[in-house]
Every structure is written in C-alpha cells, then in structure tokens.
Motif scaffolding. Sequence first.
Motif, short mmCIF file in Angstrom:
data_model
loop_
_atom_site.label_atom_id
_atom_site.label_comp_id
_atom_site.label_asym_id
_atom_site.label_seq_id
_atom_site.Cartn_x
_atom_site.Cartn_y
_atom_site.Cartn_z
N ILE A 139 118.34 72.03 6.09
CA ILE A 139 118.18 70.92 7.03
C ILE A 139 118.79 69.58 6.49
CG2 ILE A 139 116.73 69.47 5.14
CD1 ILE A 139 115.72 69.64 8.98
N CYS A 140 119.40 69.41 5.19
CA CYS A 140 120.38 68.23 5.20
C CYS A 140 121.56 67.72 6.14
CB CYS A 140 120.62 68.29 3.69
SG CYS A 140 119.57 67.52 2.46
N LEU A 141 122.12 69.79 6.22
CA LEU A 141 123.41 69.64 6.60
C LEU A 141 122.83 69.79 8.13
CD1 LEU A 141 126.08 71.03 6.98
CD2 LEU A 141 125.45 72.46 7.55
N MET A 142 121.67 69.31 8.69
CA MET A 142 121.25 69.42 10.14
C MET A 142 121.51 67.99 10.78
SD MET A 142 119.40 68.38 12.07
CE MET A 142 117.52 68.77 11.33
N VAL A 143 121.14 67.12 9.52
CA VAL A 143 120.20 65.63 9.37
C VAL A 143 121.74 65.18 9.12
CG1 VAL A 143 119.95 63.54 8.37
CG2 VAL A 143 118.41 65.44 8.87
N LEU A 144 122.59 65.44 8.10
CA LEU A 144 124.06 64.67 8.57
C LEU A 144 125.37 65.08 9.28
CD1 LEU A 144 127.16 64.45 6.07
CD2 LEU A 144 127.24 66.46 5.90
N MET A 145 124.85 65.97 10.16
CA MET A 145 125.72 66.12 11.32
C MET A 145 125.28 65.68 12.48
SD MET A 145 128.42 67.61 10.03
CE MET A 145 129.23 68.54 11.49
N ILE A 146 123.63 65.91 12.74
CA ILE A 146 123.53 65.14 13.93
C ILE A 146 123.15 63.91 13.96
CG2 ILE A 146 121.61 65.35 15.53
CD1 ILE A 146 121.73 68.89 14.95
N GLY A 147 122.81 63.75 12.59
CA GLY A 147 122.53 62.17 12.18
C GLY A 147 123.07 61.56 12.18
N THR A 148 124.59 61.49 11.65
CA THR A 148 125.74 61.01 11.20
C THR A 148 127.30 60.98 11.42
OG1 THR A 148 124.42 60.49 8.64
CG2 THR A 148 126.59 59.67 8.86
N LEU B 187 107.04 70.53 22.44
CA LEU B 187 106.85 69.42 21.23
C LEU B 187 105.80 68.51 22.26
CD1 LEU B 187 109.70 69.05 19.10
CD2 LEU B 187 107.76 70.40 18.66
N ASP B 188 105.83 68.26 23.63
CA ASP B 188 105.24 67.18 23.64
C ASP B 188 104.41 68.06 25.45
OD1 ASP B 188 104.19 65.06 24.67
OD2 ASP B 188 105.58 63.77 23.77
N LEU C 278 117.92 63.91 19.40
CA LEU C 278 117.44 65.43 19.55
C LEU C 278 117.21 65.35 18.06
CD1 LEU C 278 117.91 68.43 19.72
CD2 LEU C 278 120.75 67.80 19.20
N GLU C 279 117.87 64.36 16.44
CA GLU C 279 117.74 65.27 15.34
C GLU C 279 116.00 65.18 14.58
OE1 GLU C 279 118.55 62.48 11.38
OE2 GLU C 279 119.19 61.46 13.15
N GLY C 280 115.85 63.53 15.41
CA GLY C 280 114.15 63.43 15.29
C GLY C 280 113.69 64.89 16.02
N ASN C 281 113.67 65.35 16.87
CA ASN C 281 112.38 66.99 17.14
C ASN C 281 113.18 67.57 16.36
OD1 ASN C 281 111.46 65.83 20.21
ND2 ASN C 281 112.93 64.47 20.19
N LEU C 282 113.95 67.69 16.24
CA LEU C 282 114.52 69.26 15.22
C LEU C 282 114.04 68.82 14.20
CD1 LEU C 282 118.78 70.05 15.90
CD2 LEU C 282 116.32 71.25 16.34
#
Length: 286
Positions: free
Chosen positions: A57-66, A105-106, A153-157
């Motif tokens: 999850i940290c890797l996902m946030v790193l790549m897609i969120g940063t 999700l919605d 995308l990050e928020g939804n993941l």
Amino acid sequence: MGAGWGITLPLTKIAVSTGYQHFGLIFWQLVIGAVLMSVIGLIRGTKLPVTRPQLAICLMVLMIGTVLPNTTSYQAAVHLPSGILSLLLSMVPMLAFPIALAMGLDRFSWPRLAGLSLGLVGVLMIAVPGAQAMNLSVFWIVVALIASLCYGLEGNLVARFGTAGLDAFQVLYGASLMGAVMMLPVAVLTGQWIPPGAALTPEGQALIAGSAIHVLVYAGYVWMVGRAGPVFTVQVSYLVTGFGVFWAKLILDETYSPGIWAAMALMFAGIWLVQPRRKSDLVADG
C-alpha cells in the motif's frame, strides 16, 4: 489548510524556474518529507510498515500519489501559470467519480454526472485555442490533468483495498522513506541530481518550504477527514483552488482573462455537484 496547500503550487513554479527537473525535485521532496515525518513519528511513537501488504500500500501511494503526479506537475509547471495548475487540480473529485463507478465504489447520479460535465467544460474553456487570451499549451494542460487523475485513482484504490491496518500518517511516512531510497538512483542516473547546495538558492528554498508545508498540511488534512468525513474532503478542493489562485497573484503577480474566471466558476459548480452525499441523505433515500 487550503491556504497551505494552495501556496505549494506557486512554490513549485519557483522551484522549476531555473531548470531543476522533476526526478531531482521529487527526490528532495521525499527526503524532506521523510525527515519531517520521522520527527513527528518519534513524537507520536509511530510504527513503520513492515508486512508485505503494508509495504504494497505504501508503494501504491508512492507511485500513484507522488511519483507519477509530481512528475507531470513539475513538468507542466514549467509551461503553465501556477493559478492554472490550481484550477486543474480542482478536477480531482470530478475525475474520482467515474473511477469510483468503474470500481463499483459509488452509484450513478445525474447531478454528479452534470458536475463532471461542468468541470470538463471548464477545462475546455482553459484549453481550447481562442477561448482565452493566455495562449496556453493544450498538451501541457493534458499533462497537468494526469496529476488530478492520479489523485482521484489513489483515493479510490485506498477506498477499495484499505491501508492494511495502517493509519494515513503511517502510509505517507512509509511511502516517503521508500520513495527517498528509490528515487536517489533515478535522479542520479537520469542526470537530474540536484546538489544539496541548491538549498541556498531561492528555488531550493521554495522546494524546502513547499515540501515542509505539504507534510504539515497533509497531517492536518488526515486529522480533519477522520472527524468530518468525505464531504469535508471535497470542500478542501474549493480552498486549494481559491488560495492557489490567490497566492499565484500575490507571489507571482499572475493575471487571468475573464474566460479563466468563468472556467473557475464552472469548476466550483462541478465540485459542488459531485461532492459525496451525507449519510443522512443516503438514509433518506433508502
């Protein structure tokens, strides 16, 4: 909070003004963030992520969120005014809506579709040649929108897969530490390394200030979201955009055509329409 997040955009514009490139900037942003969060983590007694799901999850946030959004944002900031970047970031909740639909999700909503449409019309008013007097590059507007898409995308993941038992601060802390290690060789091998002495330049100081503000604002954002719920998160979009334009005018002396102000009004209307409904509204519908 909105004022803090908004000021990071003109600081980004200053940071790229003399040729510093994205990978070098991202590396130092992550290092500064990791140092600050290490201090906060020691005070909080925060534990680092250690399990495979937590690291994932940290890797996902790193790549897609940063990494991905900052790569596009830093490059777009060279070619677009800071205030325009603020306007384009207001598309995050509007782009998050179709992603949430696709991920199950919605639920579909005509008002929220109308909000997405208004946001897209606002983007067209900024981008279409002849629609405004600033002669902005359509290509770089599209590049800047990639950042908004990544954040949506990050928020939804995160909503779909959770955070593996970590709180939001732990996720960001782990992502920053991981990212600093990963981006060092990338910055060096691509020739985008920025020497530490750059911290003494106005551009380096803008990067340091922007990175520090981002960490502090994000911590406050996480704290508030946990207490105010998802409706509050959308209201931040108004503040970030409004303050981003304000700071760009104050710090960089940017000016905008009437078409840009009209586009902002449409985007604000779009944000209002796509915001999540309150639980009381959902209960009433049920």
